[in-house]
Write a protein that holds these residues in place. Structure first.
Motif, short mmCIF file in Angstrom:
data_model
loop_
_atom_site.label_atom_id
_atom_site.label_comp_id
_atom_site.label_asym_id
_atom_site.label_seq_id
_atom_site.Cartn_x
_atom_site.Cartn_y
_atom_site.Cartn_z
N GLU A 100 0.83 -1.21 0.00
CA GLU A 100 0.00 0.00 0.00
C GLU A 100 0.86 1.26 0.00
OE1 GLU A 100 -3.93 1.17 2.47
OE2 GLU A 100 -2.14 0.97 3.70
N THR A 102 3.79 1.73 -1.13
CA THR A 102 4.59 1.91 -2.35
C THR A 102 3.76 1.83 -3.62
OG1 THR A 102 5.10 -0.46 -2.46
CG2 THR A 102 6.62 0.92 -1.21
N ASP A 103 2.42 1.80 -3.48
CA ASP A 103 1.54 1.65 -4.65
C ASP A 103 1.89 0.41 -5.46
OD1 ASP A 103 0.06 4.00 -4.09
OD2 ASP A 103 1.62 5.22 -5.04
#
Length: 364
Positions: A100, A102-103
């Motif tokens: 989440e 670090t996308d």
């Protein structure tokens, strides 16, 4: 299914908090109680200084392999990684995963590149342990590629199960402090039985209660505001909190919690004030009052714009303060400043085994 698992995890964690002693002992018991509901392959626990969110202690024996620990400590205490604890502490959610943060691109994280991936730990879940909006500790769970990623359900279960753990950690810190010393201006601990009658009070608690500004329940010898708070804690599943005022105008904060099946209530009584590592830094480096404010906000992850808004200063003035601070502390960036705070103020005390008190700071 998720709701039933969460309920079991909440009950198991509550039992673990009641049966454990010491802040690190609480975290170890909580991690074990959480594991059936949220499996993990490795974990570590931290107690944190609420002012700077820097570590004051912890348990690492079941976490990242020892050869990687020095690099992990350096990354964590520089607080410039995507999962930096000071940054997470300002977010609304108590749980965050590496994916989440670090996308979905974990290579953006320095501690993933330098520590987790080489150690064979692909996935990470960070749980902040909060009480009254203040962060007192963290649990960090790891999974290997074979175990798989942490899901949204895992985060929800872990968050629900650990929402009151910080209160238990805080209680243990106060108990540890009373064993070390019992100062007039330190936190006090009051224990009440099922009838809300006192069974034990530290000397500090007695001194604070003697200064209250409320009428007395003569049967119990306690202010009615304390009885009311204890009654609320006895009826609810979780901590209760209130403030009272002393005769000389000082505010006290009271944290009450029912102690499981014992039907006792513990109440922590302390002065209402913030813990500020900046004061210690000021003593060491001769900082002005305003520079102390800037250090506190910088080390807590605030941007320069946010510092300007918080302190009602112009961005240019904040830049001037930061420039002078960096010169006095001989650092060149926020991460170097945070690392200096850790090396100067935290690391020596952790190394020497100095105990932590009820305000989250070392006792000496």
């Amino acid at each position: 299914m998720v709701a039933a698992t969460a309920n079991r995890a909440v009950a198991a964690v509550h039992r673990a908090c009641r049966a454990s002693t010491g802040p690190v002992g609480v975290e170890r018991a909580v991690a074990a109680a959480l594991r059936p509901a949220v499996p993990y392959d490795a974990w570590c626990g931290l107690t944190l200084d609420p002012a700077s969110i820097l570590p004051t202690g912890g348990f690492h024996e079941e976490g990242v392999p020892a050869p990687y620990l020095p690099r992990l400590v350096e990354i964590e205490t520089r607080a410039d990684d995507v999962l930096a604890l000071p940054t997470l502490a300002r977010a609304r959610s108590a749980a965050t995963t590496l994916a989440e943060a670090t996308d979905g691109r974990p290579d953006r994280s320095r501690h993933y590149r330098d520590v987790l991936r080489p150690a064979g730990l692909e996935h990470e879940l960070r749980l902040l342990l909060r009480s009254g909006g203040t962060t007192w500790g963290a649990l960090i769970l790891f999974r290997s590629p074979a175990t798989g990623t942490f899901t949204t359900a895992d985060m929800a279960i872990a968050t629900a199960a650990t929402k009151d753990v910080a209160t238990a950690i805080r209680r243990e810190l106060v108990l540890d402090e009373t064993r070390e010393r019992d100062e007039a201006d330190g936190p006090g601990l009051l224990l009440l039985d099922a009838d809300l009658t006192p069974v034990h009070a530290t000397a500090a608690a007695q001194r604070w209660l003697e200064r209250h500004d409320d009428s007395i329940d003569t049967a119990r010898g306690l202010p009615w505001c304390v009885i009311t708070l204890a009654g609320r804690a006895m009826r609810t599943d979780g901590p209760a909190r209130s403030r009272i005022r002393t005769r000389d105008g000082q505010w006290l904060t009271l944290h009450a919690e029912r102690l499981g099946n014992s039907r006792q209530v513990s109440i922590i009584i302390e002065p209402t004030r913030r813990v500020e590592i900046a004061q210690l830094v000021a003593d060491a480096y001769g900082l002005t009052r305003r520079e102390r404010d800037v250090v506190r906000l910088l080390s807590s992850g605030y941007s320069r714009h946010e510092i300007a808004v918080s302190l009602r200063l112009s961005p240019h003035t904040v830049d001037d303060h930061v420039k002078r601070l960096f010169g006095k502390l001989d650092v060149h960036s926020r991460s170097e400043l945070t690392y200096r705070l850790f090396l100067d103020q935290h690391a020596p005390r952790i190394r020497d085994g100095v105990p932590v008190g009820g305000r989250g700071w070392f006792l000496r």
